[in-house]
Motif scaffolding. Structure first.
Motif, mmCIF file in Angstrom:
data_model
loop_
_atom_site.group_PDB
_atom_site.id
_atom_site.type_symbol
_atom_site.label_atom_id
_atom_site.label_comp_id
_atom_site.label_asym_id
_atom_site.label_seq_id
_atom_site.Cartn_x
_atom_site.Cartn_y
_atom_site.Cartn_z
ATOM 1 N N VAL A 37 -3.285 -18.606 -7.886
ATOM 2 C CA VAL A 37 -3.198 -19.620 -6.830
ATOM 3 C C VAL A 37 -1.756 -19.719 -6.329
ATOM 4 O O VAL A 37 -1.514 -19.810 -5.116
ATOM 5 N N MET A 38 -0.799 -19.665 -7.247
ATOM 6 C CA MET A 38 0.608 -19.710 -6.861
ATOM 7 C C MET A 38 0.955 -18.556 -5.921
ATOM 8 O O MET A 38 1.612 -18.748 -4.889
ATOM 9 N N ILE A 39 0.468 -17.369 -6.250
ATOM 10 C CA ILE A 39 0.737 -16.205 -5.406
ATOM 11 C C ILE A 39 0.082 -16.383 -4.036
ATOM 12 O O ILE A 39 0.698 -16.092 -3.010
ATOM 13 N N ALA A 40 -1.145 -16.874 -4.012
ATOM 14 C CA ALA A 40 -1.824 -17.113 -2.726
ATOM 15 C C ALA A 40 -0.992 -18.070 -1.872
ATOM 16 O O ALA A 40 -0.824 -17.853 -0.669
ATOM 17 N N ARG A 41 -0.449 -19.085 -2.477
ATOM 18 C CA ARG A 41 0.355 -20.060 -1.719
ATOM 19 C C ARG A 41 1.668 -19.451 -1.247
ATOM 20 O O ARG A 41 2.155 -19.788 -0.166
ATOM 21 N N LEU A 42 2.229 -18.545 -2.043
ATOM 22 C CA LEU A 42 3.447 -17.857 -1.610
ATOM 23 C C LEU A 42 3.185 -17.027 -0.354
ATOM 24 O O LEU A 42 4.098 -16.796 0.441
ATOM 25 N N TYR A 43 1.950 -16.606 -0.180
ATOM 26 C CA TYR A 43 1.557 -15.833 1.001
ATOM 27 C C TYR A 43 0.887 -16.718 2.049
ATOM 28 O O TYR A 43 0.104 -16.234 2.855
ATOM 29 N N GLN A 44 1.186 -18.005 2.006
ATOM 30 C CA GLN A 44 0.734 -18.970 3.013
ATOM 31 C C GLN A 44 -0.771 -19.185 3.032
ATOM 32 O O GLN A 44 -1.321 -19.578 4.061
ATOM 33 N N LYS A 45 -1.441 -18.962 1.933
ATOM 34 C CA LYS A 45 -2.880 -19.227 1.816
ATOM 35 C C LYS A 45 -3.028 -20.555 1.072
ATOM 36 O O LYS A 45 -3.468 -20.623 -0.063
ATOM 37 N N ARG A 46 -2.630 -21.628 1.728
ATOM 38 C CA ARG A 46 -2.497 -22.951 1.112
ATOM 39 C C ARG A 46 -3.790 -23.543 0.557
ATOM 40 O O ARG A 46 -3.768 -24.236 -0.440
ATOM 41 N N ASN A 47 -4.910 -23.309 1.208
ATOM 42 C CA ASN A 47 -6.155 -23.936 0.789
ATOM 43 C C ASN A 47 -7.037 -23.018 -0.050
ATOM 44 O O ASN A 47 -8.188 -23.352 -0.312
ATOM 45 N N GLU A 48 -6.508 -21.890 -0.424
ATOM 46 C CA GLU A 48 -7.295 -20.913 -1.182
ATOM 47 C C GLU A 48 -6.968 -21.015 -2.673
ATOM 48 O O GLU A 48 -5.836 -21.284 -3.053
ATOM 49 N N SER A 58 -8.135 -9.657 -1.757
ATOM 50 C CA SER A 58 -8.871 -9.765 -0.502
ATOM 51 C C SER A 58 -8.240 -10.799 0.433
ATOM 52 O O SER A 58 -8.353 -10.693 1.643
ATOM 53 N N LEU A 59 -7.548 -11.776 -0.134
ATOM 54 C CA LEU A 59 -6.868 -12.789 0.689
ATOM 55 C C LEU A 59 -5.575 -12.271 1.303
ATOM 56 O O LEU A 59 -5.310 -12.490 2.483
ATOM 57 N N VAL A 60 -4.746 -11.620 0.488
ATOM 58 C CA VAL A 60 -3.411 -11.223 0.959
ATOM 59 C C VAL A 60 -3.291 -9.733 1.220
ATOM 60 O O VAL A 60 -2.279 -9.283 1.749
ATOM 61 N N GLY A 61 -4.301 -8.963 0.851
ATOM 62 C CA GLY A 61 -4.260 -7.520 1.033
ATOM 63 C C GLY A 61 -3.731 -6.819 -0.207
ATOM 64 O O GLY A 61 -3.127 -7.439 -1.074
ATOM 65 N N GLU A 62 -3.975 -5.536 -0.267
ATOM 66 C CA GLU A 62 -3.545 -4.738 -1.419
ATOM 67 C C GLU A 62 -2.082 -4.316 -1.328
ATOM 68 O O GLU A 62 -1.507 -3.882 -2.303
ATOM 69 N N HIS A 63 -1.482 -4.449 -0.170
ATOM 70 C CA HIS A 63 -0.159 -3.873 0.047
ATOM 71 C C HIS A 63 1.026 -4.668 -0.498
ATOM 72 O O HIS A 63 2.035 -4.065 -0.837
ATOM 73 N N PRO A 64 0.966 -5.973 -0.573
ATOM 74 C CA PRO A 64 2.135 -6.671 -1.104
ATOM 75 C C PRO A 64 2.497 -6.183 -2.501
ATOM 76 O O PRO A 64 1.624 -5.853 -3.312
ATOM 77 N N GLY A 65 3.793 -6.127 -2.774
ATOM 78 C CA GLY A 65 4.284 -5.641 -4.062
ATOM 79 C C GLY A 65 3.766 -6.441 -5.239
ATOM 80 O O GLY A 65 3.567 -5.896 -6.328
ATOM 81 N N HIS A 140 10.522 -14.728 -4.236
ATOM 82 C CA HIS A 140 10.022 -15.368 -3.025
ATOM 83 C C HIS A 140 10.942 -16.484 -2.525
ATOM 84 O O HIS A 140 10.917 -16.800 -1.342
ATOM 85 N N SER A 141 11.739 -17.059 -3.385
ATOM 86 C CA SER A 141 12.648 -18.119 -2.945
ATOM 87 C C SER A 141 13.860 -17.520 -2.220
ATOM 88 O O SER A 141 14.572 -18.237 -1.539
ATOM 89 N N GLU A 142 14.086 -16.225 -2.366
ATOM 90 C CA GLU A 142 15.183 -15.547 -1.681
ATOM 91 C C GLU A 142 14.925 -15.416 -0.196
ATOM 92 O O GLU A 142 15.820 -15.210 0.595
#
Length: 143
Positions: A37-48, A58-65, A140-142
């Motif tokens: 959930v924390m990772i989803a929120r880091l990718y702006q998926k606030r309600n997921e 499936s929410l953020v894609g396979e490509h993020p590191g 992500h805070s950078e």
């Protein structure tokens, strides 16, 4: 687990140890869900609230590191992610029934011992998860 002046017997102590181990495992598994959930929120998926790595991907894609790092951990046999997968599988199965042992029915067999549930192994997994979450937050805070 002693009541009044009576010291706890061995069975009560064993029950307490098992309860502590199972409680720790459940908290570790819940922590992994919260990490997703924390990772989803880091990718702006606030309600997921993804419950699995597949749902997160499936929410953020396979490509993020971050997803790639988790996929590597999922495949690595000694990783904290893999250890949690083993613990989760072990927790969801009922305990194996054990036959009583007597001189007539002793047969040497190799038993599946399951995942390492020792305090040291659980601490290592917790520490590795914490390091992963700290690194993730720092990265992500950078931005």
């Amino acid at each position: 687990m002693a009541t009044g002046d009576r010291p706890a017997n061995e069975a009560e102590l064993a029950l307490g140890r098992e309860a502590a181990i199972q409680g720790t495992i459940e908290l570790l598994l819940r922590s992994r869900q919260l990490l997703l959930v924390m990772i989803a929120r880091l990718y702006q998926k606030r309600n997921e609230e993804p419950a699995t790595l597949e749902e997160l991907a499936s929410l953020v894609g396979e490509h993020p590191g971050d997803i790639a790092r988790l996929r590597e951990l999922e495949k690595a046999s000694g990783s904290w992610w893999n250890h949690l997968d083993q613990l989760e599988m072990s927790q969801s199965r009922p305990p194996a029934t054990r036959k009583s042992v007597s001189a007539e029915n002793i047969i040497a067999i190799s038993a599946d011992t399951g995942p390492d549930r020792s305090a040291q192994a659980l601490r290592r997994t917790l520490s590795a998860m914490k390091n992963f979450a700290d690194d993730l937050e720092e990265q992500h805070s950078e931005w």
